[in-house]
Design an enzyme around this catalytic site. Structure first.
Site, PDB file in Angstrom:
ATOM      1  N   MET A   1       0.840  -1.190   0.000  1.00 29.49           N
ATOM      2  CA  MET A   1       0.000   0.000   0.000  1.00 29.49           C
ATOM      3  C   MET A   1       0.885   1.253   0.000  1.00 29.49           C
ATOM      4  O   MET A   1       0.438   2.338   0.387  1.00 29.49           O
ATOM      5  CB  MET A   1      -0.926  -0.004   1.212  1.00 29.49           C
ATOM      6  CG  MET A   1      -1.905  -1.177   1.159  1.00 29.49           C
ATOM      7  SD  MET A   1      -3.465  -0.845   1.984  1.00 29.49           S
ATOM      8  CE  MET A   1      -2.917  -0.505   3.617  1.00 29.49           C
TER       9      MET A   1
ATOM     10  N   GLU B   1      12.067  -0.132   4.858  1.00 26.59           N
ATOM     11  CA  GLU B   1      13.046  -1.218   4.707  1.00 26.59           C
ATOM     12  C   GLU B   1      12.362  -2.588   4.741  1.00 26.59           C
ATOM     13  O   GLU B   1      12.829  -3.535   4.115  1.00 26.59           O
ATOM     14  CB  GLU B   1      14.102  -1.072   5.820  1.00 26.59           C
ATOM     15  CG  GLU B   1      15.353  -1.874   5.631  1.00 26.59           C
ATOM     16  CD  GLU B   1      15.966  -1.815   4.228  1.00 26.59           C
ATOM     17  OE1 GLU B   1      16.434  -2.876   3.774  1.00 26.59           O
ATOM     18  OE2 GLU B   1      15.967  -0.745   3.579  1.00 26.59           O
TER      19      GLU B   1
ATOM     20  N   HIS C   1       9.462  -3.348   3.383  1.00 32.37           N
ATOM     21  CA  HIS C   1       9.017  -3.617   2.013  1.00 32.37           C
ATOM     22  C   HIS C   1      10.213  -3.939   1.110  1.00 32.37           C
ATOM     23  O   HIS C   1      10.131  -4.808   0.240  1.00 32.37           O
ATOM     24  CB  HIS C   1       8.286  -2.400   1.435  1.00 32.37           C
ATOM     25  CG  HIS C   1       7.020  -2.048   2.145  1.00 32.37           C
ATOM     26  ND1 HIS C   1       6.914  -0.975   2.985  1.00 32.37           N
ATOM     27  CD2 HIS C   1       5.799  -2.639   2.142  1.00 32.37           C
ATOM     28  CE1 HIS C   1       5.684  -0.900   3.461  1.00 32.37           C
ATOM     29  NE2 HIS C   1       4.986  -1.895   2.971  1.00 32.37           N
TER      30      HIS C   1
ATOM     31  N   GLY D   1       4.624 -10.174   3.905  1.00 29.54           N
ATOM     32  CA  GLY D   1       5.406 -10.186   5.135  1.00 29.54           C
ATOM     33  C   GLY D   1       4.748 -11.037   6.218  1.00 29.54           C
ATOM     34  O   GLY D   1       3.525 -11.063   6.338  1.00 29.54           O
ATOM     35  N   GLN D   2       5.582 -11.698   7.001  1.00 33.86           N
ATOM     36  CA  GLN D   2       5.059 -12.428   8.172  1.00 33.86           C
ATOM     37  C   GLN D   2       4.564 -11.456   9.243  1.00 33.86           C
ATOM     38  O   GLN D   2       3.851 -11.844  10.149  1.00 33.86           O
ATOM     39  CB  GLN D   2       6.152 -13.303   8.770  1.00 33.86           C
ATOM     40  CG  GLN D   2       6.550 -14.457   7.892  1.00 33.86           C
ATOM     41  CD  GLN D   2       7.701 -15.253   8.466  1.00 33.86           C
ATOM     42  OE1 GLN D   2       7.884 -15.336   9.677  1.00 33.86           O
ATOM     43  NE2 GLN D   2       8.490 -15.841   7.598  1.00 33.86           N
TER      44      GLN D   2
END
Ligand code: PAF
Length: 304
Positions: A36, A41, A43, A158-159
Site C-alpha cells: 500500500m 526497509e 518492504h 510479510g510475516q
C-alpha cells in the site's frame, strides 16, 4: 531485471500493466510484491525476497491504498501516500515494474462497493478481524484482483501481518490459484520494534515504549520451555512494565491460528501474536515459538 539505479516502469492503469507484462512475456518467472506504499526497509526486504525467488525474471510491485480494507473509523485519509519516494525505493531494489493505479482502475464501480468480493471465512473474525470487521474481505478481494492482473508465479507477503498471510495462503489453496505464496521474515529496528508504516505516528516516548512488544515476544519464547501458560505469563509480565501500551490482545495459537490444546506436547510449534495501542497508533507483532523446548531469540525465522 532492472539494474538497481534504473527507474522502474510505472503502469497507472490495468491496460498499461497488461501491455507492459506482455512485452516481458517469456522473460522468466514473475514475482509480485503487493503493497500500500509508504515503503520502508521492511518492504525493501520483500522485494529482495521476490528477486531471489525469480532471479532474472521481472519483479512487479503494486502500490495501492486499498479502500475496501479500511473500516469507516479507520485511517484511510491519514494513510501516507508517498509515491515519489516509493519509486526511489523500488529503483534502489531493482524492481522492474510498478503498478500504481487509482481507485477506479481497481474498483470500476467505486464509490459503489463491488458486488462480488472474497469471503475470507471464519478465520477473519478473530484477532485483527475482531477489531477490524470487513478488513480481510477487503484484503483478499484486492489480493485476488492483483493476482489476476499480474498473474505472478510467486507473490511475497510479510510475516509481520501474520493473519493476513495465513488467510492469503488459505484463499490461494481453496480457490486453486496458480501462484506460490512466500512469507518473508519481519524486519526489525535494533531494539526489536517491527518495521511498520505506522511507526512514523509514534511520538518519542511511545517509540521507546513500543519495543516492549518485541521484548514480550522474546520473554514468551524463552518461557515457552515451560509450556503455554508460563509463556503467556512471561509476555504479560513484560508488557506490564510499559505505561503507554494498551494491549488489545495477546495469544498463542497453532501456526495456522487454531486454538492450542491446554496441555501441549513438548516441541509443539506455535505462534504468539499481539496487538496494542500506543495513543492513536495500533501496532501488531508476532513470532514463532516452540512450547516445551527453547528456541533462538534472535531473528526468529526465515521464509515460510
Ligand atoms: O499488507 C498490505 O500492505 C496490504 O494488506 C496488501 C496485502 C497490499 C493488500 O492491500
Amino acid at each position: 531485471m532492472s539494474a538497481p539505479g534504473k527507474p522502474p516502469v510505472v503502469a497507472h492503469t490495468r491496460l498499461e500493466l497488461e501491455a507492459l507484462l506482455a512485452e516481458r512475456a517469456g522473460g522468466g518467472p514473475v514475482g509480485l510484491v503487493p503493497t500500500m506504499g509508504a515503503l520502508h526497509e521492511g518492504h525493501a526486504s520483500l522485494m529482495r525476497v521476490a528477486r531471489a525467488e525469480v532471479e532474472a525474471g521481472p519483479v512487479v510491485v503494486s502500490i495501492f491504498v486499498n479502500p475496501l480494507q479500511f473500516g469507516p473509523d479507520e485511517d484511510l485519509d491519514r494513510y501516507p501516500r508517498t509515491l515519489e519516494m516509493d519509486l526511489k525505493v523500488c529503483e534502489r531494489e531493482g524492481v522492474d515494474l510498478v503498478y500504481a493505479p487509482d481507485v477506479e482502475d481497481v474498483y470500476p464501480t467505486w464509490p459503489e462497493q463491488p458486488a462480488v468480493t472474497i469471503d475470507p471465512g471464519p478465520l477473519a473474525d478473530v484477532l485483527e478481524g475482531r477489531v477490524r470487521p470487513g478488513h480481510f474481505r477487503g484484503v483478499l478481494t484486492v489480493v485476488a484482483k492483483l493476482l489476476g492482473l499480474v498473474r505472478p508465479d510467486v507473490a511475497v507477503f510479510g510475516q509481520k501481518d501474520y493473519q493476513q498471510l495465513v488467510l492469503i495462503r488459505r484463499m490461494v489453496a481453496d480457490l486453486c490459484l496458480p501462484v506460490r505464496v512466500v512469507g518473508a521474515e519481519t524486519e526489525r529496528e535494533p531494539d526489536g520494534l517491527a518495521l511498520s508504516s505506522r511507526n512514523r505516528f509514534l511520538n518519542a516516548e511511545q517509540r521507546i515504549e513500543a519495543a516492549v512488544l518485541h521484548r514480550a515476544i522474546v520473554a514468551a519464547q524463552e518461557a515457552g520451555t515451560y509450556g503455554l501458560e508460563p509463556a503467556l505469563g512471561a509476555a504479560r509480565a513484560e508488557l506490564r512494565t510499559a505505561t503507554l501500551v494498551d494491549l488489545d490482545y495477546l495469544t498463542i495459537t497453532t501456526p495456522d491460528l487454531a486454538a492450542l490444546p491446554e496441555a501441549s506436547e513438548a516441541g509443539t510449534r506455535a505462534r504468539i501474536l499481539l496487538a496494542a495501542r500506543l495513543g492513536a497508533t495500533r501496532l501488531i507483532d508476532n513470532a514463532p515459538l516452540v512450547l516445551g523446548q527453547t528456541v533462538p531469540t534472535g531473528p526468529t525465522e526465515g521464509r515460510l
